[in-house]
Design an enzyme around this catalytic site. Structure first.
Site, PDB file in Angstrom:
ATOM      1  N   GLY A  27       0.833  -1.202   0.000  1.00  0.00           N
ATOM      2  CA  GLY A  27       0.000   0.000   0.000  1.00  0.00           C
ATOM      3  C   GLY A  27       0.865   1.248   0.000  1.00  0.00           C
ATOM      4  CB  SER A  28      -0.028   4.789  -0.477  1.00  0.00           C
ATOM      5  OG  SER A  28      -1.068   4.802   0.490  1.00  0.00           O
ATOM      6  CG  ASP A  82       0.432  -4.441   5.916  1.00  0.00           C
ATOM      7  OD1 ASP A  82       0.297  -3.562   5.038  1.00  0.00           O
ATOM      8  OD2 ASP A  82       0.108  -5.629   5.743  1.00  0.00           O
ATOM      9  CG  ASP A  85      -8.308  -1.210   3.992  1.00  0.00           C
ATOM     10  OD1 ASP A  85      -7.251  -0.688   3.572  1.00  0.00           O
ATOM     11  OD2 ASP A  85      -8.711  -2.318   3.625  1.00  0.00           O
ATOM     12  CE  LYS A  95      -3.245  -5.684   7.164  1.00  0.00           C
ATOM     13  NZ  LYS A  95      -2.698  -4.680   6.234  1.00  0.00           N
ATOM     14  N   GLY A  98      -5.918  -3.146  -0.880  1.00  0.00           N
ATOM     15  CA  GLY A  98      -4.902  -3.312  -1.922  1.00  0.00           C
ATOM     16  C   GLY A  98      -4.869  -4.716  -2.511  1.00  0.00           C
ATOM     17  CD  GLU A 104      -1.680  -6.411   3.252  1.00  0.00           C
ATOM     18  OE1 GLU A 104      -1.301  -5.487   2.508  1.00  0.00           O
ATOM     19  OE2 GLU A 104      -2.812  -6.420   3.794  1.00  0.00           O
TER      20      GLU A 104
END
Lengths: 225, 225
Positions: A27-28, A82, A85, A95, A98, A104
């Site tokens: 993710g970003s 990590d 969301d 989560k 993505g 994950e």
């Protein structure tokens, strides 16, 4: 927002210690963490090894010169870093936006600690505004969807930009579930979803998160132990 | 033994009714069932449709001229006919010696009834002498194995004849678990196994079997409702 995520990633990277095996989320914010980690390795000469929850994070780690190994080569991860969301005060999370939820969770479960990095907009009182991703085997997936739908108000297959099904790195589909908000017990919902044949993994994470780095609009990053 | 299995398959095929959607299990008894079903279709002109839990059963059904559709084409199966490795008096089962446990469970869960066909040697007081197959995603599988091992006395990866890993039709590995015999609660063990990230499905089936056809050495087949 990018600046906030960059600061979160930097703050999180600061707790990495020499010799650690580090799990890389996806993710970003995870990408900013990887950049900050690579910088520390460059500047301080840390000897660390990384494993990744996605090809995207693996690619970035390799490009930045981080020492990278496959999951088969390690027995234990020291810390996985990590994003999430949604996260509630009990550190329960949704989560998987993505699409990397399965890997994950495998990384998280193999880690001494899962460190979560979020901006404050992800912090909620109760989970359930975000959709719960559920990874599903392709065979008979619409039958699995029918069972999932009985537990959700909506249940839609995740698609790519071209309208074709999104396929995970493990060759599964993802269904995104909107459930009756709030989710009072993520553990119970997770258990109900897992009982459905064809379900591989859910985006509900609980009893797993360690420290949380939370970034705020004023530029500060707070650490929740 | 083959003769017993043939009789079980014939007895089971006798309950199929015109117009049904039939799920085909996998294994030697399932193969006899498919043959007996094809014979009934030939002789009686039944109009039925079949779906299968493996490429092997699909191939056999097609060769014998049975009307075959993909899982995507159906919403509900009337009856799935399948074997079992062990079955107890509560109709709890261990399945998956043939490696088709995931698809078998998806079929079973999509069926109005799951009919089980076994010879009497498969009937046990309590489950646990047979190994419990667990289907596992390839990514990080040895970490998943470590978690599985904490619930088992032995946990070995299933291999093919050439020593390479057995890979399921959904591209997963299988670990065969020997657990402390007897398995007092298959439901609890199933739940514990499913909680482990990377676990896709287990060979523990419960609260799902309908009628049971049991074949005996004297050539009789009994129907347990």
């Amino acid at each position: 927002m990018d600046q906030i995520k960059e600061r979160i990633g930097q703050a999180a990277a600061s707790i990495v210690e020499d010799g650690m095996v580090i799990g890389l989320g996806t993710g970003s914010t995870a990408a900013y963490f990887i950049q900050a980690l690579a910088k520390r390795v460059d500047v301080e000469g840390l000897t660390i090894v990384t494993v990744a929850s996605s090809h995207t994070s693996e690619k970035l780690a390799r490009e930045l010169g981080l020492s990278f190994v496959s999951m088969d080569a390690i027995d234990m991860i020291d810390i996985t870093f990590d994003g999430a969301d949604e996260i509630d005060p009990q550190k329960q999370m949704i989560k998987g936006a993505g699409g990397a939820l399965l890997k994950e969770k495998i990384l998280a479960y193999a880690s001494r600690e899962l460190v979560i990095m979020v901006d404050s907009s992800k912090c909620v009182d109760t989970l359930g505004k975000a959709k719960v991703p559920v990874e599903v085997v392709q065979f008979g997936h619409h039958l699995t969807q029918a069972h999932l739908s009985s537990l959700a108000t909506s249940c839609t297959m995740r698609t790519r930009g071209d309208g074709k099904p999104f396929i995970t790195e493990s060759q599964h589909f993802i269904y995104d579930l909107l459930v009756e908000s709030p989710i009072n017990s993520p553990a119970l919902l997770d258990q109900q979803l897992r009982k459905i044949p064809g379900v591989v993994e859910t985006g509900l994470f609980y009893n797993i998160a360690g420290r949380i780095f939370i970034g705020y609009n004023d530029g500060t990053v707070k650490l929740l132990s």
